[in-house]
Design a protein around this motif. Structure first.
Motif, short mmCIF file in Angstrom:
data_model
loop_
_atom_site.label_atom_id
_atom_site.label_comp_id
_atom_site.label_asym_id
_atom_site.label_seq_id
_atom_site.Cartn_x
_atom_site.Cartn_y
_atom_site.Cartn_z
N GLN A 142 0.82 -1.21 0.00
CA GLN A 142 0.00 0.00 0.00
C GLN A 142 0.85 1.26 0.00
O GLN A 142 1.79 1.39 0.78
CB GLN A 142 -0.94 0.01 1.21
N VAL A 199 0.45 5.62 0.04
CA VAL A 199 -0.46 6.68 0.47
C VAL A 199 -0.09 7.95 -0.27
O VAL A 199 1.09 8.29 -0.40
CB VAL A 199 -0.38 6.89 2.00
N ILE A 229 -5.83 11.24 -4.42
CA ILE A 229 -6.01 9.98 -5.14
C ILE A 229 -6.41 10.22 -6.60
O ILE A 229 -6.03 9.45 -7.48
CB ILE A 229 -7.03 9.06 -4.41
N ASN A 285 -8.90 8.95 3.51
CA ASN A 285 -8.98 7.65 4.19
C ASN A 285 -9.78 6.60 3.42
O ASN A 285 -9.55 5.41 3.60
CB ASN A 285 -9.56 7.77 5.60
N VAL A 286 -10.71 6.99 2.59
CA VAL A 286 -11.61 6.04 1.94
C VAL A 286 -11.44 5.96 0.43
O VAL A 286 -12.04 5.09 -0.21
CB VAL A 286 -13.08 6.33 2.29
N PHE A 345 -9.42 4.96 -2.86
CA PHE A 345 -8.39 3.99 -3.24
C PHE A 345 -8.37 3.77 -4.74
O PHE A 345 -9.40 3.89 -5.41
CB PHE A 345 -8.68 2.62 -2.62
N ALA A 357 -2.20 -1.23 -3.55
CA ALA A 357 -3.31 -0.30 -3.31
C ALA A 357 -2.70 1.09 -3.12
O ALA A 357 -1.59 1.22 -2.59
CB ALA A 357 -4.07 -0.70 -2.05
N GLN A 361 -3.95 4.72 -1.41
CA GLN A 361 -4.99 5.32 -0.57
C GLN A 361 -4.74 6.81 -0.42
O GLN A 361 -3.61 7.24 -0.27
CB GLN A 361 -4.98 4.66 0.81
N GLN A 362 -5.81 7.58 -0.42
CA GLN A 362 -5.69 9.02 -0.16
C GLN A 362 -5.73 9.27 1.33
O GLN A 362 -6.68 8.90 2.03
CB GLN A 362 -6.81 9.81 -0.82
#
Length: 135
Positions: free
Chosen positions: A73, A75, A79, A112-113, A115, A127, A129-130
């Motif tokens: 993952q 970050v 995103i 957080n949600v 992707f 993955a 993620q923002q």
């Protein structure tokens, strides 16, 4: 005492193909490409802004089935921009997906949600993620 994750080994079949993907398509920095012998080579990459690198190699890294690493993952603060960058670089990437619900207000609705998902040529999955700010 701080414990920092420094390196993750990513199992691949073809080092040059993987190097082209991680360096040229994803834009990871090539920290080094070390040929130890005809049977041993290590290539290390670092994603822009990351404190953790990935290593691909043969002969000098633990053997794992290529493509067996799932759920790596990254970050990013945006995103949608990350998605656009990956598309522009020719990476097969999912559309932006919203996974879950924020338990409290956040500065951006995708924090957080938000992707996106992609895989390297061997099937190792990633993955993105923002997270634009941490509470």
């Amino acid at each position: 005492m701080n414990w920092t994750l420094e390196v993750v080994i990513v199992p691949v079949t073809d080092l040059d193909r993987a190097k082209a993907f991680y360096a040229d398509q994803l834009g990871f920095t090539v920290d080094h490409d070390t040929v130890i012998s005809d049977e041993a080579r290590i290539v290390q990459f670092t994603p822009p802004g990351s404190g953790c690198s990935i290593v691909i190699g043969k002969g000098a890294v633990p053997e794992m089935p290529p493509g067996s690493l799932k759920g790596l993952q990254l970050v990013v603060p945006d995103i949608e921009q990350a998605h656009a960058d990956l598309v522009d670089r020719g990476v097969q990437v999912s559309d932006v997906q919203v996974l879950g619900v924020n338990p409290r207000p956040v500065p951006h609705p995708l924090d957080n949600v938000g992707f996106v998902f992609f895989s390297d040529p061997d099937g190792n999955s990633w993955a993105v993620q923002q997270i634009s700010s941490r509470a």
